[in-house]
Design an enzyme around this catalytic site. Structure first.
Site, PDB file in Angstrom:
ATOM      1  N   SER A   1       0.848 -45.403  11.546  1.00  0.00           N
ATOM      2  CA  SER A   1       1.751 -45.601  10.381  1.00  0.00           C
ATOM      3  C   SER A   1       3.150 -45.245  10.757  1.00  0.00           C
ATOM      4  O   SER A   1       4.124 -45.467  10.197  1.00  0.00           O
ATOM      5  CB  SER A   1       1.398 -44.757   9.329  1.00  0.00           C
TER       6      SER A   1
ATOM      7  N   LYS B   1      10.252 -39.732  11.620  1.00  0.00           N
ATOM      8  CA  LYS B   1       9.668 -40.570  10.662  1.00  0.00           C
ATOM      9  C   LYS B   1       9.839 -40.009   9.036  1.00  0.00           C
ATOM     10  O   LYS B   1      10.033 -38.959   8.832  1.00  0.00           O
ATOM     11  CB  LYS B   1       8.015 -40.181  11.150  1.00  0.00           C
TER      12      LYS B   1
ATOM     13  N   SER C   1      -1.658 -42.448  14.177  1.00  0.00           N
ATOM     14  CA  SER C   1      -0.410 -43.183  13.733  1.00  0.00           C
ATOM     15  C   SER C   1       0.691 -42.913  14.646  1.00  0.00           C
ATOM     16  O   SER C   1       1.869 -43.528  14.524  1.00  0.00           O
ATOM     17  CB  SER C   1       0.170 -42.224  12.323  1.00  0.00           C
TER      18      SER C   1
END
Lengths: 433, 449
Positions: free
Chosen positions: B126, B51, B150
């Protein structure tokens, strides 16, 4: 008048508070890493040595040591602050609610907290340069209650504090830095970042005059943060209405709560108290002793070593002589022994004598120069006044040495010179008995 | 279900495997925007993506923000370091996300990732790119991060496993902070077994992260499953229907108990208060002169200087900076921040009690995957309330896993299973046995051998 101080002291650790960068780098921006630069993703690691040093300070200031310590983020924007927040302490500080005694009075300590120093800003013409070597170096902030009520009290507070820090091994070669809070009336005025006791006193004098002037004129004193200007010896407004509101403190979640119950720290020495003890029953004032030992642990050691054998006055005199003329940072035991002996013989110890002693030779000492007649007179007088010693001599001829020593020491004479004249006189007197 | 990692490393790859794969991946990525950066140098090992808020030395790690445009860290996150030092793995690239993790659907960034099942649908956030990458490629795992959901949310919307471990079991060193007391690095994969392998690789103490202190992980099986009444009520009817079917199937092996939990039901507010308070301090460092977006005009007062630069934060980031700064201010701090901390510890106590007895199971999201166009119509509060199920375990630091359990109208649904601190293996085991009777569906199997 109420004065409160927030004193900042650099802790004597080799690495920074939250990373392993050295605290001793010289070349600008040579001792930096992602942590002290606050790069995204980096996290602080707490330096154990810094905590131990801070615990020693809190303990010396009679603060109960908190078992669990934690940190907060103090948020403000300034180019010297790489994360735009400083990691410091509030409720979870190392210690709180202590005091430092100055004479009979106690100045209460609100808090002893650990925090990181920001980077250093260097103004270079139109440029603002930042040296991050200082960023993240460990500080202790000592927050007092507004208990100081005069210039004199502030001076003795700072000097006691310095001495206490010195004996804890906290390097105070750098000048003490403090924020000085002064309220003549109800409103508190804070003067930020004043360096050294001299400037602190100038700050205080200026503020007393300024605030008194305002009160006299019936004007209001603004609650504000001011800065001290060394050149003009005056303070100027930096920010108005500073309050905790703007800092938006939150718990520092990267550091959690540390249990410090097992950590070890140094025990304090209060030089003023030690001085009172040493001076007790002597003809030397505690003040004189404390002036010598406040920032000098070697002198304290010498006094403690010699005071069974010599008078405190002679020891202190000897230390002072050495400080004036000696070559080494601290006096060797044997050298000081000889200096004190000479002093007790009534000699002024000149520079040459100390040079001789330091190079292992016999001291060149100034002896009183007397004519033979004067010397005869002196000896006769002494013998008349001490008939017991003369009787002793008749029985025990070795006693002559004591008589020589007493006459020489009492009059600043060379023992050989005394011996030369004494022997025939004493022989005559002895015959008569 | 087997481990794709073991399967992949056990077979011979065609000579041009990686070259061909990256050609196809780049093409596919132009449509789905899973990756911000693809590392075409990878040439052996099982691929893993990270990420965009997890630092990889020399690769742009922008946390989905314009403020970090071009920022290539000078160091690896601990989790990345541990993956790179294992020959079984190779770094595939950086996956896209909502700016600094602020988002439920992946839309709060310049180029949002698209749902792997249908490009018109939100990928979830996210960790949007991480989920999409796991769903597009057969041999790939994503290292992602969750603050309030997330990992679980995008995993659910893309039909993959999203595993968020116990807070403090994986080092956060090198993770670009959203809310430090909530951030957890975890794994998104096509099988629970792969999630476990990667978890075991990256977890464990790290001197660089003081909060990384959980060493012992257990696998204590629970016989009971709790379902929270008041929360399930808030889910859409279609979600409820599917979820009831799941409960029926699990009813054979587990005792299902419907209970109330006032703490879990009220978790959204304290979560957003704490998250925003912490986030607003974390975002203070972006002032445009050390890294990332650099200001050009230095001949300004500092206040003016950094204010100008900070214009470049996205809307949601600005909202959270403002709210977070307000929450921290002395006059309201006790009313919001301090109270939220109190509620958080009450929530932990309440959940702890339940989790000693059983797991907590819920849908991962109260809705089906929304269209990107519809997400943009949601108000901030409507959007925050989508985190209803994912927030309680995140606020309490409890390990949880989202796993696909149904497909409705061709889109996957995820369920979220929660267990007690340190009992992470138990939920991985649970999903492993679930996978034995469940068939994953994917649109693409990029990299298939």
């Amino acid at each position: 008048m109420k004065i409160g101080l927030e004193v900042h002291v650099a802790l004597p650790t080799r690495s920074k508070l939250f990373c392993s960068c050295s605290t001793e780098a010289a070349e600008p921006n040579s001792s930096i890493c992602p942590i002290c630069m606050g790069f995204p993703g980096s996290k602080p690691m707490l330096n154990r040595g810094a905590v131990e040093a801070a615990m020693g300070i809190a303990n010396a200031l009679h603060c109960p040591i908190n078992r669990g310590i934690s940190f907060v983020r103090k948020v403000y924007f300034y180019p010297d602050l790489p994360k735009s927040y400083q990691i410091t302490q509030m409720e979870g500080a190392v210690g709180s609610n202590g005091y430092l005694a100055i004479g009979e009075k106690r100045i209460r300590i609100r808090r002893v907290q650990i925090e990181e120093d920001p980077a250093q800003i260097i103004r270079d013409g139109a440029l603002t340069l930042i040296d991050f070597n200082r960023s993240g170096t460990p500080l202790v902030e000592i927050v007092t209650e507004p208990d100081i009520s005069s210039e004199e009290e502030m001076r003795s507070f700072i000097s006691s504090l310095r001495s206490m820090l010195y004996y804890l091994g906290v390097d105070i070669n750098k000048e003490i830095k403090a924020d000085v809070n002064i309220s003549m009336a109800e409103t508190r005025v804070e003067v930020k970042n004043v360096t050294g006791i001299k400037n602190m006193i100038e700050t205080l004098r200026f503020e007393i005059e300024r605030q008194t002037e305002l009160i006299r004129a019936g004007e209001e004193i603004a609650r504000e943060t001011r800065g001290y200007n060394e050149k003009s010896k005056s303070t100027q407004t930096l920010r108005e209405k500073e309050s905790d509101e703007e800092y938006g403190y939150v718990f520092e979640p990267d550091l959690t709560v540390f249990d410090i119950a097992e950590l070890k720290f140094n025990e304090p020495v209060y030089a003023n108290d030690v001085a009172v003890g040493l001076a007790n029953g002597t003809d030397v004032s505690p003040r004189t002793v404390s002036e010598i030992i406040m920032l000098d642990r070697d002198s304290l050691r010498q006094i403690e070593r010699l005071r069974g054998r010599h008078s405190l006055r002679s020891i202190i005199h000897g230390i002072e002589r050495y400080k004036k003329y000696g070559r080494a940072g601290r006096v060797a035991d044997k050298v000081l022994d000889n200096i004190v002996l000479l002093i007790e013989e009534g000699k002024e110890v000149p520079k040459e004598a100390i040079v001789d002693l330091e190079s292992g030779k016999e001291a060149r000492v100034e002896y009183s120069q007397l004519s033979d007649e004067q010397l005869d007179e002196l000896i006769n007088k002494y013998l008349e006044e001490n008939p017991a010693l003369v009787r002793e001599y008749v029985k025990q001829p070795k006693t002559i040495n004591l008589i020589i020593e007493n006459i020489a020491r009492g009059n600043g004479l060379h023992p050989k010179e005394v011996a030369r004249k004494l022997m025939p006189i004493l022989a005559k007197v002895a015959e008569g008995k | 279900m087997t481990s794709y990692i073991e399967e992949f490393n056990g077979i011979e790859k065609p000579k041009d495997y990686y070259d061909d794969l990256f050609v196809q991946l780049e093409k596919l990525n132009d449509e789905y925007h899973a990756f911000n950066v693809i590392n075409k140098d990878a040439d052996c090992g099982f691929l893993f993506g990270t990420k965009a808020n997890i630092c990889v030395k020399g690769f742009e790690t922008d946390a989905g923000s314009k403020m970090l445009k071009g920022y290539a860290p000078s160091f690896n996150a601990t989790a990345v370091e541990r993956m790179l030092s294992d020959k079984r793995f190779a770094f595939a690239g950086v996956t896209g996300m909502d700016e600094f993790g602020f988002g439920t659907f992946g839309t709060n960034t310049e180029v949002p990732a698209r749902n792997a099942f249908d490009k018109e649908y939100a990928a979830g956030g996210s960790s949007s790119g991480a989920a999409v990458a796991a769903a597009l490629m057969k041999y790939h795992v994503s290292i992602a991060e969750s603050t309030g959901g997330s990992i679980a949310t995008p995993a659910a919307l893309n039909g993959v496993v999203g595993f968020t471990p116990t807070y403090g079991s994986v080092s956060r060193y090198g993770l670009i902070d959203y809310a430090n007391s909530l951030d957890k690095i975890g794994v998104m994969a096509r099988s629970s077994e792969d999630a476990r392998i990667v978890f075991d690789r990256i977890r464990g103490r790290d001197e660089y992260d003081t909060t990384c202190a959980v060493e012992k992980i257990t696998s204590e099986r629970r016989k009971k499953i709790f379902v929270i009444n008041g929360m399930l009520e808030k889910a859409d009817a279609s979600i409820k229907t599917s979820f009831e079917k799941l409960l029926n199937r699990l009813g054979n092996a587990y005792e299902i108990e419907h209970v109330d939990s006032s703490m879990m039901e009220m978790a959204i507010a304290p979560y957003y208060i704490i998250a925003m308070a912490e986030a607003s301090t974390n975002l203070a460092k972006y002032t445009g002169y050390k890294y990332g977006l650099m200001a050009e005009d230095f001949y300004k007062q500092y206040n003016e200087f950094f204010t100008d630069v900070r214009e470049n934060f996205g809307m949601e980031a600005k909202r959270r900076i403002l709210l977070g700064t307000f929450i921290r201010s002395a006059s309201v701090k006790d009313k919001y921040y301090t109270k939220a901390l109190v509620i958080r510890s009450m929530l932990i106590r309440e959940m702890d009690r339940m989790l000693k007895e059983g797991y907590i199971l819920s849908p991962t999201l109260p809705i089906k995957a929304p269209r990107i166009a519809d997400v943009r119509k949601l108000s901030p509060v409507e959007s925050y309330s989508m985190d209803l199920f994912t927030i309680p375990p995140n606020l309490g630091g409890f390990p949880h896993i989202s796993f696909p359990y149904d497909y409705v109208d061709g889109m996957p649904l995820g369920a979220q299973l929660v267990t007690g601190h340190g009992n992470d293996y138990a939920i991985l085991d649970f999903v492993k046995s679930w996978e034995e009777g469940f068939e994953y569906r994917y649109k693409t199997n990029l990299g298939e051998l």
